[in-house]
Design a protein around this motif. Sequence first.
Motif, PDB file in Angstrom:
ATOM      1  N   GLU A   1     -31.320  57.838 124.735  1.00 43.36           N
ATOM      2  CA  GLU A   1     -30.876  58.994 124.003  1.00 43.36           C
ATOM      3  C   GLU A   1     -30.579  58.864 122.457  1.00 43.36           C
ATOM      4  O   GLU A   1     -30.350  57.891 122.087  1.00 43.36           O
ATOM      5  N   LYS A   2     -30.740  59.883 121.915  1.00 37.42           N
ATOM      6  CA  LYS A   2     -30.493  59.932 120.503  1.00 37.42           C
ATOM      7  C   LYS A   2     -28.815  59.634 120.191  1.00 37.42           C
ATOM      8  O   LYS A   2     -28.148  60.346 121.085  1.00 37.42           O
TER       9      LYS A   2
ATOM     10  N   GLY B   1     -23.558  59.864 122.658  1.00 37.75           N
ATOM     11  CA  GLY B   1     -25.241  59.824 122.878  1.00 37.75           C
ATOM     12  C   GLY B   1     -25.512  58.523 123.076  1.00 37.75           C
ATOM     13  O   GLY B   1     -24.813  57.660 123.619  1.00 37.75           O
TER      14      GLY B   1
ATOM     15  N   ARG C   1     -27.299  57.139 125.338  1.00 44.06           N
ATOM     16  CA  ARG C   1     -27.425  56.298 126.860  1.00 44.06           C
ATOM     17  C   ARG C   1     -28.745  55.683 127.020  1.00 44.06           C
ATOM     18  O   ARG C   1     -29.691  56.395 126.755  1.00 44.06           O
TER      19      ARG C   1
ATOM     20  N   ILE D   1     -28.664  56.542 134.707  1.00 39.63           N
ATOM     21  CA  ILE D   1     -28.410  56.458 133.212  1.00 39.63           C
ATOM     22  C   ILE D   1     -27.318  55.401 133.042  1.00 39.63           C
ATOM     23  O   ILE D   1     -26.191  55.417 133.663  1.00 39.63           O
TER      24      ILE D   1
ATOM     25  N   ARG E   1     -36.017  55.182 128.106  1.00 38.26           N
ATOM     26  CA  ARG E   1     -35.971  55.726 126.719  1.00 38.26           C
ATOM     27  C   ARG E   1     -34.327  55.416 126.461  1.00 38.26           C
ATOM     28  O   ARG E   1     -33.534  55.408 127.486  1.00 38.26           O
TER      29      ARG E   1
ATOM     30  N   TRP F   1     -36.087  56.558 120.360  1.00 40.01           N
ATOM     31  CA  TRP F   1     -35.612  57.299 121.444  1.00 40.01           C
ATOM     32  C   TRP F   1     -36.720  57.615 122.241  1.00 40.01           C
ATOM     33  O   TRP F   1     -36.898  58.183 123.136  1.00 40.01           O
TER      34      TRP F   1
END
Length: 280
Positions: free
Chosen positions: A252-253, A162, A164, A229, A250, A133
């Motif tokens: 996301e988790k 999550g 994304r 996103i 990044r 992440w």
Amino acid sequence: MLDLPVGGCTPRKCGRGITDAIISRGEAERIRRLAEKGLSLGGSDGGASILDLHSGALSLGKHFVNMYRYFGDKVRDIFTKEDFHLYSELRQRIQQKIALTFGISSASMYLTKPTFFSRINSSEAKTTHDEYWHPHIDKVTYGSFDYTSLLYLSDYTEDFGGGRFVFMDEGANRTVEPRAVLGCNGGPMSLFPGTILVVSGVWIESATGLRLMPGLPASFAAFSDLVLIVLPDSTGRVSFFTSGTENLHRVEKVHWGTRYAITISFTCNPDHGIGDPVIT
Ligand SMILES: O=C(O)CCC(=O)C(=O)O
Ligand SMILES: [Fe+2]
């Protein structure tokens, strides 16, 4: 084969694109089954596992093994020539799409390493390899990348929550000296009209034209014009972008379920090129 200098490949304009039009859901599902078969031989103790058909690298517990050596003939029993053929076909299509979008010659780009499948779930990280992440710049993290592509193999909200993908433009602008910009020769950033357009959401190229990415909040545009996103309804979607500081990002988790993707990377330096994997 046309052998252009790096001048015909190195990004002159930085950018991002996203398309649902080059790989079908059925093809993405077939390639996900390949990933599932390979990853079923191993898998990380933590949340993030990788499988690299080129080097053979496979997460196993807290480490990696070379699956071709470690599992020997068993590997040949689980992958077919057709699997590898499809992998190569999809890679070529993505390469051509990137070349077309950025106005470069497909023949002047080379597949590079690492190019790998990822499988992410919500298990707690056990080693730093599980920490997927962190914000990063692919050219810094991986060295040889000039263009990164991501082929998504599962569906946000159906298969996992999550997870994304997020471009972090403000961070990039704050932390990066103009002089330090890598990869696009200081040229402007392009969000390709017809491929990606961030006005009141993310527009995705599909077989029938452009469509608005589903599942984004109405307030999305208020975020920033440039922060994208990327994910909902994602099986078969290809996102691609120049790999320099202009595209800090990044993941996301992942909160639940399992997320599959493949990172397919290209370089302009023939010395860093790799071939398609072959089943021996
Ligand atoms: O899977 C993703 O959405 C992104 C992966 C990534 O950033 C990478 O492999 O460098
Ligand atoms: Fe990345």
